[in-house]
Scaffold this motif. Structure first.
Motif, PDB file in Angstrom:
ATOM      1  N   THR A 112      24.685  44.995  30.042  1.00 55.18           N
ATOM      2  CA  THR A 112      25.457  45.251  31.262  1.00 55.18           C
ATOM      3  C   THR A 112      26.343  44.052  31.599  1.00 55.18           C
ATOM      4  OG1 THR A 112      23.707  46.692  32.091  1.00 55.18           O
ATOM      5  CG2 THR A 112      25.280  45.882  33.716  1.00 55.18           C
ATOM      6  N   LEU A 113      25.804  42.859  31.419  1.00 61.27           N
ATOM      7  CA  LEU A 113      26.571  41.640  31.681  1.00 61.27           C
ATOM      8  C   LEU A 113      27.809  41.581  30.774  1.00 61.27           C
ATOM      9  CD1 LEU A 113      26.981  38.878  33.046  1.00 61.27           C
ATOM     10  CD2 LEU A 113      25.322  37.927  31.456  1.00 61.27           C
ATOM     11  N   TYR A 114      27.611  41.859  29.486  1.00 59.91           N
ATOM     12  CA  TYR A 114      28.738  41.874  28.542  1.00 59.91           C
ATOM     13  C   TYR A 114      29.758  42.953  28.906  1.00 59.91           C
ATOM     14  CZ  TYR A 114      27.226  38.413  25.129  1.00 59.91           C
ATOM     15  OH  TYR A 114      26.907  37.224  24.508  1.00 59.91           O
ATOM     16  N   GLU A 115      29.249  44.115  29.245  1.00 59.76           N
ATOM     17  CA  GLU A 115      30.113  45.254  29.616  1.00 59.76           C
ATOM     18  C   GLU A 115      30.982  44.896  30.822  1.00 59.76           C
ATOM     19  OE1 GLU A 115      29.046  49.314  31.867  1.00 59.76           O
ATOM     20  OE2 GLU A 115      27.828  48.986  30.059  1.00 59.76           O
ATOM     21  N   LEU A 116      30.357  44.323  31.855  1.00 60.28           N
ATOM     22  CA  LEU A 116      31.082  43.900  33.060  1.00 60.28           C
ATOM     23  C   LEU A 116      32.141  42.843  32.717  1.00 60.28           C
ATOM     24  CD1 LEU A 116      28.443  43.378  35.904  1.00 60.28           C
ATOM     25  CD2 LEU A 116      30.452  44.819  36.016  1.00 60.28           C
ATOM     26  N   GLU A 118      33.618  42.178  29.790  1.00 53.44           N
ATOM     27  CA  GLU A 118      34.728  42.722  28.995  1.00 53.44           C
ATOM     28  C   GLU A 118      35.667  43.543  29.851  1.00 53.44           C
ATOM     29  OE1 GLU A 118      32.654  44.679  25.801  1.00 53.44           O
ATOM     30  OE2 GLU A 118      32.212  42.770  24.814  1.00 53.44           O
ATOM     31  N   LYS A 119      35.103  44.352  30.744  1.00 53.03           N
ATOM     32  CA  LYS A 119      35.903  45.189  31.636  1.00 53.03           C
ATOM     33  C   LYS A 119      36.799  44.313  32.522  1.00 53.03           C
ATOM     34  CE  LYS A 119      34.941  49.335  34.372  1.00 53.03           C
ATOM     35  NZ  LYS A 119      33.859  50.085  35.021  1.00 53.03           N
ATOM     36  N   LYS A 120      36.200  43.265  33.105  1.00 51.69           N
ATOM     37  CA  LYS A 120      36.943  42.368  33.987  1.00 51.69           C
ATOM     38  C   LYS A 120      37.998  41.584  33.199  1.00 51.69           C
ATOM     39  CE  LYS A 120      37.749  40.270  37.924  1.00 51.69           C
ATOM     40  NZ  LYS A 120      38.334  40.990  39.053  1.00 51.69           N
ATOM     41  N   LEU A 121      37.636  41.178  32.002  1.00 55.01           N
ATOM     42  CA  LEU A 121      38.549  40.412  31.154  1.00 55.01           C
ATOM     43  C   LEU A 121      39.826  41.203  30.869  1.00 55.01           C
ATOM     44  CD1 LEU A 121      38.705  37.678  29.789  1.00 55.01           C
ATOM     45  CD2 LEU A 121      37.618  38.663  27.776  1.00 55.01           C
ATOM     46  N   PHE A 130      41.783  28.437  30.610  1.00 58.68           N
ATOM     47  CA  PHE A 130      40.834  27.766  31.499  1.00 58.68           C
ATOM     48  C   PHE A 130      40.675  28.539  32.813  1.00 58.68           C
ATOM     49  CE2 PHE A 130      39.715  24.682  34.821  1.00 58.68           C
ATOM     50  CZ  PHE A 130      38.515  24.210  34.306  1.00 58.68           C
ATOM     51  N   LYS A 131      41.813  28.918  33.410  1.00 64.71           N
ATOM     52  CA  LYS A 131      41.776  29.666  34.678  1.00 64.71           C
ATOM     53  C   LYS A 131      41.150  31.046  34.475  1.00 64.71           C
ATOM     54  CE  LYS A 131      45.668  27.524  37.077  1.00 64.71           C
ATOM     55  NZ  LYS A 131      47.079  27.683  37.483  1.00 64.71           N
ATOM     56  N   LYS A 132      41.411  31.644  33.329  1.00 62.85           N
ATOM     57  CA  LYS A 132      40.867  32.954  32.997  1.00 62.85           C
ATOM     58  C   LYS A 132      39.331  32.877  32.925  1.00 62.85           C
ATOM     59  CE  LYS A 132      42.910  36.404  30.261  1.00 62.85           C
ATOM     60  NZ  LYS A 132      43.521  36.827  29.010  1.00 62.85           N
ATOM     61  N   LYS A 133      38.835  31.815  32.259  1.00 64.92           N
ATOM     62  CA  LYS A 133      37.383  31.604  32.140  1.00 64.92           C
ATOM     63  C   LYS A 133      36.771  31.461  33.532  1.00 64.92           C
ATOM     64  CE  LYS A 133      36.487  29.381  27.690  1.00 64.92           C
ATOM     65  NZ  LYS A 133      35.994  28.174  27.017  1.00 64.92           N
ATOM     66  N   ARG A 134      37.448  30.652  34.349  1.00 67.46           N
ATOM     67  CA  ARG A 134      36.974  30.378  35.709  1.00 67.46           C
ATOM     68  C   ARG A 134      36.880  31.672  36.532  1.00 67.46           C
ATOM     69  NH1 ARG A 134      34.399  27.237  38.649  1.00 67.46           N
ATOM     70  NH2 ARG A 134      34.964  27.094  40.821  1.00 67.46           N
ATOM     71  N   LYS A 135      37.954  32.489  36.477  1.00 70.28           N
ATOM     72  CA  LYS A 135      37.973  33.738  37.242  1.00 70.28           C
ATOM     73  C   LYS A 135      36.882  34.699  36.774  1.00 70.28           C
ATOM     74  CE  LYS A 135      42.757  33.868  38.797  1.00 70.28           C
ATOM     75  NZ  LYS A 135      44.025  34.593  38.814  1.00 70.28           N
ATOM     76  N   LEU A 136      36.716  34.783  35.476  1.00 71.77           N
ATOM     77  CA  LEU A 136      35.691  35.670  34.916  1.00 71.77           C
ATOM     78  C   LEU A 136      34.293  35.195  35.317  1.00 71.77           C
ATOM     79  CD1 LEU A 136      34.988  38.093  33.160  1.00 71.77           C
ATOM     80  CD2 LEU A 136      35.105  36.617  31.158  1.00 71.77           C
ATOM     81  N   LEU A 141      29.297  35.566  38.586  1.00 75.79           N
ATOM     82  CA  LEU A 141      28.362  34.849  39.468  1.00 75.79           C
ATOM     83  C   LEU A 141      28.243  35.577  40.820  1.00 75.79           C
ATOM     84  CD1 LEU A 141      29.397  31.165  38.673  1.00 75.79           C
ATOM     85  CD2 LEU A 141      27.225  32.260  38.060  1.00 75.79           C
ATOM     86  N   ARG A 142      29.366  36.088  41.322  1.00 76.57           N
ATOM     87  CA  ARG A 142      29.335  36.846  42.585  1.00 76.57           C
ATOM     88  C   ARG A 142      28.512  38.129  42.432  1.00 76.57           C
ATOM     89  NH1 ARG A 142      34.653  35.447  42.917  1.00 76.57           N
ATOM     90  NH2 ARG A 142      35.339  37.475  42.179  1.00 76.57           N
ATOM     91  N   LYS A 143      28.481  38.682  41.240  1.00 71.47           N
ATOM     92  CA  LYS A 143      27.689  39.883  40.965  1.00 71.47           C
ATOM     93  C   LYS A 143      26.193  39.553  40.918  1.00 71.47           C
ATOM     94  CE  LYS A 143      29.888  43.808  40.074  1.00 71.47           C
ATOM     95  NZ  LYS A 143      29.510  45.035  40.783  1.00 71.47           N
ATOM     96  N   GLY A 144      25.864  38.252  40.896  1.00 71.49           N
ATOM     97  CA  GLY A 144      24.472  37.842  40.971  1.00 71.49           C
ATOM     98  C   GLY A 144      23.811  37.548  39.641  1.00 71.49           C
TER      99      GLY A 144
END
Length: 159
Positions: A112-116, A118-121, A130-136, A141-144
């Motif tokens: 599920t973590l990978y799925e989320l 990839e979808k967000k990416l 760098f900014k992309k990594k940070r946003k992802l 992290l906000r998802k818990g």
């Protein structure tokens, strides 16, 4: 007949009402106590009703926690940290939280973590890696999800 907030209930009426409330879906003790307070029940009556609900298995903290964990993980795709915080907020004890979290299989959790991720990416339009990594990472992290897992996944997907 509309019931006003000043309406009083007999213990029997309140018990029946709470049984229906608990039968609809699993409830935490806190939710039941709040409902009884709204019904203006005195503490002694509240205690009596809660004991009866527990004896007749309408109110079961472990069952509530387990179904809460399953639902939030399966439907909202929350991570264990966010689920744990929500259960603490609902005044569920730590041992019960620990038991409830066993409802999540580790393979499904990682998948599920990978799925989320990839979808967000695919939705991120950021050219800077760098900014992309940070946003992802921030999103996950906000998802818990646990930070060590998040950074592992982010680095793997953005290498």
């Amino acid at each position: 007949m509309l019931k006003t907030s000043q309406e009083s209930y007999t213990i029997k009426e309140a018990t029946i009402k709470l049984m229906q409330f608990c039968a609809y879906r699993d409830r935490s003790h806190k939710e039941v106590e709040e409902k009884l307070n709204k019904m203006n029940m005195i503490p002694a009556a509240q205690e009596q009703i809660i004991i009866q609900l527990m004896q007749e298995d309408f109110l079961n903290e472990e069952r509530f926690a387990r179904s809460f964990v399953r639902g939030k993980f399966r439907i909202k795709k929350w991570g264990k940290i966010k689920i744990k915080q929500e259960l603490k907020f609902r005044e569920i004890s730590s041992p019960i939280i620990k038991i409830a979290l066993t409802e999540i299989e580790q393979e499904k959790y990682t998948a599920t973590l990978y799925e989320l991720a990839e979808k967000k990416l695919n939705l991120l339009k950021e050219p800077d890696t760098f900014k992309k990594k940070r946003k992802l990472a921030d999103f996950l992290l906000r998802k818990g999800y646990e930070s060590n897992l998040v950074y592992e996944v982010v680095n793997e997907l953005l290498e």
